[in-house]
Design a protein around this motif. Structure first.
Motif, PDB file in Angstrom:
ATOM      1  N   ARG A  99       0.819  -1.205   0.000  1.00 31.81           N
ATOM      2  CA  ARG A  99       0.000   0.000   0.000  1.00 31.81           C
ATOM      3  C   ARG A  99       0.858   1.263   0.000  1.00 31.81           C
ATOM      4  NH1 ARG A  99      -4.090  -0.727   4.902  1.00 31.81           N
ATOM      5  NH2 ARG A  99      -2.133  -1.295   5.966  1.00 31.81           N
ATOM      6  N   ARG A 112      -5.288   9.540   2.067  1.00 29.56           N
ATOM      7  CA  ARG A 112      -5.608   8.728   0.901  1.00 29.56           C
ATOM      8  C   ARG A 112      -4.718   7.499   0.903  1.00 29.56           C
ATOM      9  NH1 ARG A 112      -6.332  10.837  -5.343  1.00 29.56           N
ATOM     10  NH2 ARG A 112      -7.443   8.992  -6.074  1.00 29.56           N
ATOM     11  N   PHE A 114      -3.509   4.159  -1.667  1.00 29.44           N
ATOM     12  CA  PHE A 114      -3.503   3.449  -2.945  1.00 29.44           C
ATOM     13  C   PHE A 114      -3.108   1.996  -2.671  1.00 29.44           C
ATOM     14  CE2 PHE A 114      -2.314   7.848  -4.002  1.00 29.44           C
ATOM     15  CZ  PHE A 114      -3.291   8.157  -4.942  1.00 29.44           C
ATOM     16  N   GLU A 116      -3.023  -0.694  -5.287  1.00 29.35           N
ATOM     17  CA  GLU A 116      -3.058  -1.438  -6.554  1.00 29.35           C
ATOM     18  C   GLU A 116      -2.005  -2.540  -6.618  1.00 29.35           C
ATOM     19  OE1 GLU A 116      -3.764   2.940  -6.970  1.00 29.35           O
ATOM     20  OE2 GLU A 116      -1.941   1.769  -6.620  1.00 29.35           O
ATOM     21  N   ARG A 145       0.192   7.125 -10.846  1.00 32.75           N
ATOM     22  CA  ARG A 145      -1.160   7.529 -10.460  1.00 32.75           C
ATOM     23  C   ARG A 145      -1.259   9.046 -10.331  1.00 32.75           C
ATOM     24  NH1 ARG A 145       1.712   4.962  -7.382  1.00 32.75           N
ATOM     25  NH2 ARG A 145       0.642   2.977  -7.642  1.00 32.75           N
ATOM     26  N   VAL A 152      -5.000   4.728 -12.751  1.00 30.94           N
ATOM     27  CA  VAL A 152      -3.644   4.312 -12.413  1.00 30.94           C
ATOM     28  C   VAL A 152      -3.099   3.498 -13.576  1.00 30.94           C
ATOM     29  CG1 VAL A 152      -2.214   2.987 -10.815  1.00 30.94           C
ATOM     30  CG2 VAL A 152      -4.172   4.295  -9.956  1.00 30.94           C
TER      31      VAL A 152
END
Length: 435
Positions: A99, A112, A114, A116, A145, A152
């Motif tokens: 992450r 925030r 992310f 992915e 991103r 992304v």
């Protein structure tokens, strides 16, 4: 013009070595606070603040001049391997859990996240315009991103771990991988295939100079400087240890290259010649960041962040040269202690040793898995029905962590000898006993 090839003569740095005895450390000389090796560093453009990431699963926001920690951030399940300074006073952290967290100073939780990547995030870079964040991951991809939101983009093609990312001034992404390739990717939407440069060794790190030259280094202990057209201009062997981090001064004139053996070479980029070496306690230097042309900041295996004067290679403030206390010294000669030595970087044995990359083993016998106080465990581990005792610890090292404790972040390792496993268990039973 053919590339410059330099191999320093033995002893050629000796006149520049910094050899200092252990002295009391004044405020601001060293930044102390991490419970594990300092894996990542970044400094704000004005040099006032720094962000560090550690194997102890935390990130710390520092006031550099005072040497004080402003905020300790805990979010990642595993080591914090990468950090980056973002526009608007924000910063980002990337973790072993795959992450990426975006933080606002003073906030207790990320603003925030992310998620992915399917493997550890080990590198971060911010685009020249400040609008995008790139990441390198051991899932074999680099990703880009938009920080304001949007699609992304995954850059796929490396065969194995992607270890580092950087940006060219025109916004194209550069990635470096364990497959010994350096790849320059077209901007999203352009559709062109990447330019691939194959080098002689797996790559650990990459940086880009203001004039477009690319600096890359890795397992063969050689620093390579590539022209903007990716042809090799110079290479400098910094043997014997692999290079694990590089950084460029803000003006691009100097390169700092850190090795797993603990030395940091300062190199003049134009001539590809070493200026001086920085010498610490002989433990790996995992991270580097220039505070200005005149100052370098380093993070190492001794859990400290140090500042160095780039005019002469001297430490700023006194340099504590002592290696960290060896908590296994009192067990000298015990076979189980020698087996455990490979685990000591990640696990302490005593309450005062605290959590590192892994939880403290103090009081581990009779403790249910994933219940050590103050350590962030994965949800998968929390669901396992295991209580640590002589049988379960022996089984862990017989079959390996990934099979016995699915979902663990523990590096895969086994102890093949039954006698060694038994010795390890006997040692842990004694060494982790709480009063």
């Amino acid at each position: 013009m053919p590339p410059i090839r330099l191999r320093p003569r033995a002893g050629s740095f000796l006149s520049c070595l910094v050899l200092l005895s252990c002295l009391a450390v004044p405020a601001g000389a060293e930044m102390r606070g991490h419970g594990g090796p300092v894996r990542a560093l970044a400094v704000t453009a004005d040099g006032t603040r720094a962000i560090s990431g550690s194997f102890d699963q935390s990130a710390i926001l520092w006031s550099v001049e005072a040497g004080t920690a402003d905020q300790v951030l805990r979010f990642h399940e595993g080591a914090v391997n990468a950090v980056a300074i973002l526009p608007g006073g924000r910063f980002a952290t990337g973790g072993e859990d795959g992450r990426i967290a975006v933080w606002q100073p003073g906030a207790a939780a990320p603003i925030r996240v992310f998620a992915e990547h399917a493997g550890p995030v080990v590198g971060l870079a911010v685009s020249p315009d400040g609008l995008a964040l790139a990441s390198a991951s051991w899932d074999g991809t680099a990703r880009l991103r938009p920080l304001a939101g949007g699609e992304v983009v995954a850059f796929e093609g490396h065969k194995g771990n992607v270890n580092a990312v950087a940006f060219l001034s025109d916004g194209r992404l550069v990635s470096a991988g364990y497959d010994a390739t350096l790849r320059i990717w077209a901007r999203p939407g352009e559709g062109d295939p990447p330019r691939i440069v194959t080098l002689p060794s797996p790559l650990n790190t990459v940086a880009v100079a203001p004039d477009g030259e690319i600096v890359a280094a890795g397992a063969d202990a050689t620093l390579r400087i590539l022209r903007p057209d990716t042809t090799l201009r110079a290479e400098l062997e910094l043997a014997p240890n692999p290079i694990i981090a590089v950084a460029l001064s803000p003006d691009g004139a100097r390169i700092a290259a850190a090795t797993i053996g603990g030395a940091v070479a300062i190199v003049e980029r134009a001539s590809a010649r070493p200026v001086f070496n920085l010498v610490g306690p002989g433990l790996p230097v995992w991270s580097l960041a220039f505070r200005s042309e005149a100052e370098l900041v380093t993070g190492g295996g001794d859990r400290l962040i140090r500042r160095w004067d780039m005019r002469n290679g001297a430490p700023i403030g006194s340099l504590a040269m002592a290696r960290p206390h060896d908590e296994l010294a009192r067990f000298a000669g015990e076979p189980g202690a020698e087996v455990f030595r490979a685990c000591a970087a990640c696990h302490s044995l005593t309450p005062e040793g605290g959590n590192r990359a892994g939880p403290t083993l103090s009081g581990v016998f009779g403790r249910r898995i994933a219940t050590a106080e103050g350590y962030r465990f994965s949800e998968a581990l929390k669901k396992l029905d295991i209580v640590w005792n002589a049988d379960t610890i022996a089984r862990l090292f017989e079959v390996g962590p990934s099979r016995y404790t699915p979902g663990t972040k523990m590096p895969e390792q086994t102890v093949n000898s039954a006698a060694d496993r038994a010795a390890l268990v006997r040692f842990l039973e004694k060494a982790t006993r709480t009063p």
